[in-house]
Enzyme design. Structure first.
Site: not given
Ligand SMILES: NC(=O)c1ccc[n+]([C@@H]2O[C@H](COP(=O)([O-])OP(=O)(O)OC[C@H]3O[C@@H](n4cnc5c(N)ncnc54)[C@H](OP(=O)(O)O)[C@@H]3O)[C@@H](O)[C@H]2O)c1
Ligand SMILES: *[C@@H]1O[C@H](CO)[C@@H](O)[C@H](O)[C@H]1NC(C)=O
Ligand SMILES: *[C@@H]1O[C@H](CO)[C@@H](O)[C@H](O)[C@H]1NC(C)=O
Length: 331
Positions: A57, A111, A119, A139, A206, A210, A241
């Site tokens: 999942v 959402d 949901d 995630n 944020y 975390k 991303s």
């Molecule tokens: N990228 C980085 O540099 C980085 C660094 C540290 C940690 N992280 C962590 O990695 C994880 C993923 O980040 P990412 O960079 O891969 O982000 P991303 O590319 O923006 O993807 C986010 C995903 O979450 C979905 N989403 C966003 N808001 C949502 C909501 N309110 N309800 C349901 N689905 C939602 C989006 O799809 P929809 O738009 O279809 O909802 C998309 O599939 C996060 O936990 C983030 O904190 C990322």
């Molecule tokens: C909270 O939001 C931030 C911002 O995107 C995200 O990177 C992080 O994973 C979220 N924290 C948790 C506990 O899901």
């Protein structure tokens, strides 16, 4: 006179001994990091039901890191259940995965910011139908739009982060855990962030969400260990991303694909010393950055660095907004 020089001599010897010991400890911890990153194998995904009809999942599965987890877990022969807001994106990914990997898939569009009871009830019903759930990837996340002082942040954004990052995380895990407990095995990966380890000014909510994630992962991991369930908070630095707004990869900032590949091949391997149990550094350059951060300066130093860095990002983001507003007016 001679007794003073004796004392001085003793002092020099003591200092040298302390210095040598410090260097030895650092060298050992660096060796452990290299061993973890390049030699020590992670747990096999087969342990969690790969290839046996078990499901994975994934929340936030339609883009970035979550989408990559969906593809790589399907390639490892898990059926995948994908959750995010956008049904059309989920449907496309689901079709593509089924034809590429001959596994089953399901989707659910919700959402997480809404925190809607229906949901979560629907999620629960679908999960019950899945029979065997081996993996959960927590995630989904949402962030501040730009670095913003807490006093100026809107209530809406603050609530969204709490709803998605804290409530969503807890509720989804609670729905899935009984399945894992009944099969005596499971893998829960929580996608964490360096900002949980180093408090980040201007991204305070944020960053705190975390930290919540990493503390909760450690406590939950200890509770579930004897039940065959592995909990891992994956400490993540930047990844290319939409959320990070970084478009080009580099040595330090990987694309989601190599990032997720590292995570899935290093399950149960800490990736150098971590000061919180059940947290890991999977990606080599992120693990090295973590090693440097934790073995050089103290947290006060890094918080101060973060403050300066975020102030700078905020200034540039505000200027960009002004430029865009002026351009819109001119049209
Ligand atoms: N990228 C980085 O540099 C980085 C660094 C540290 C940690 N992280 C962590 O990695 C994880 C993923 O980040 P990412 O960079 O891969 O982000 P991303 O590319 O923006 O993807 C986010 C995903 O979450 C979905 N989403 C966003 N808001 C949502 C909501 N309110 N309800 C349901 N689905 C939602 C989006 O799809 P929809 O738009 O279809 O909802 C998309 O599939 C996060 O936990 C983030 O904190 C990322
Ligand atoms: C909270 O939001 C931030 C911002 O995107 C995200 O990177 C992080 O994973 C979220 N924290 C948790 C506990 O899901
Ligand atoms: C942290 O290190 C700085 C120097 O980098 C020092 O001034 C400060 O007192 C230290 N703080 C703590 C709490 O040890």
């Amino acid at each position: 006179m001679s007794s003073i020089s004796e004392i001085t001599k003793a002092g020099v010897v003591l200092l040298a001994a302390v210095g040598a010991l410090t260097i030895t400890i650092k060298a050992l911890s660096f060796w452990r990091l290299i061993f973890d990153l390049y030699i020590r194998p992670g747990k096999s995904l087969k342990k969690f039901g790969a290839g046996t009809g078990a499901w994975a999942v994934i929340t936030g599965a339609s883009d970035g890191i979550g989408k990559e987890f969906a593809y790589q877990l399907a390639a490892a022969k898990f059926n995948v259940f994908l959750i995010s807001r956008t049904e059309s994106k989920l449907q496309d990914i689901s079709n593509d995965i089924e034809s590429k990997y001959q596994v089953k898939s399901r989707i659910y569009a919700m959402d997480f910011t809404k925190g809607d009871k229906r949901d979560y009830e629907n999620l629960k019903e679908i999960i019950e139908e899945l029979v065997d759930v081996g993996v959960l990837i927590n995630n989904v996340a949402t962030n501040h739009e730009i670095p913003t002082p807490f006093i100026l942040e809107t209530d809406e954004i603050v609530n969204n982060i709490v709803e998605v990052n804290i409530s969503g995380l807890l509720r989804t895990t609670k729905i899935i855990l009984p399945k894992m407990i009944s099969s005596n095995r499971g893998l829960i990966i929580n996608v964490g962030s360096f900002s949980g380890m180093i408090p980040t000014p201007y991204l305070s909510v944020y960053s705190a969400s975390k930290a919540f994630m990493s503390t909760w992962s450690a406590a939950l991991g200890a509770e579930l260990k004897s039940k065959g369930i592995v909990v891992e908070n994956v400490n993540t630095y930047f990844v290319v991303s939409a959320m990070s707004k970084i478009r080009r990869s580099s040595w330090l900032i990987p694309l989601p694909k190599p990032y997720v590949k590292s995570v899935l091949s290093k399950i149960g391997v800490p990736g150098g010393a971590t000061h919180i149990p059940y947290s890991s550094n999977a990606y080599p350059s992120h693990a090295i950055a973590n090693w440097i951060i934790t073995s050089t300066f103290n947290l006060s130093f890094w918080v101060k660095q973060g403050l300066a860095q975020q102030e700078d990002i905020r200034k540039r983001a505000l200027k960009k907004r002004e430029r865009e507003a002026a351009a819109a007016k001119a049209q």
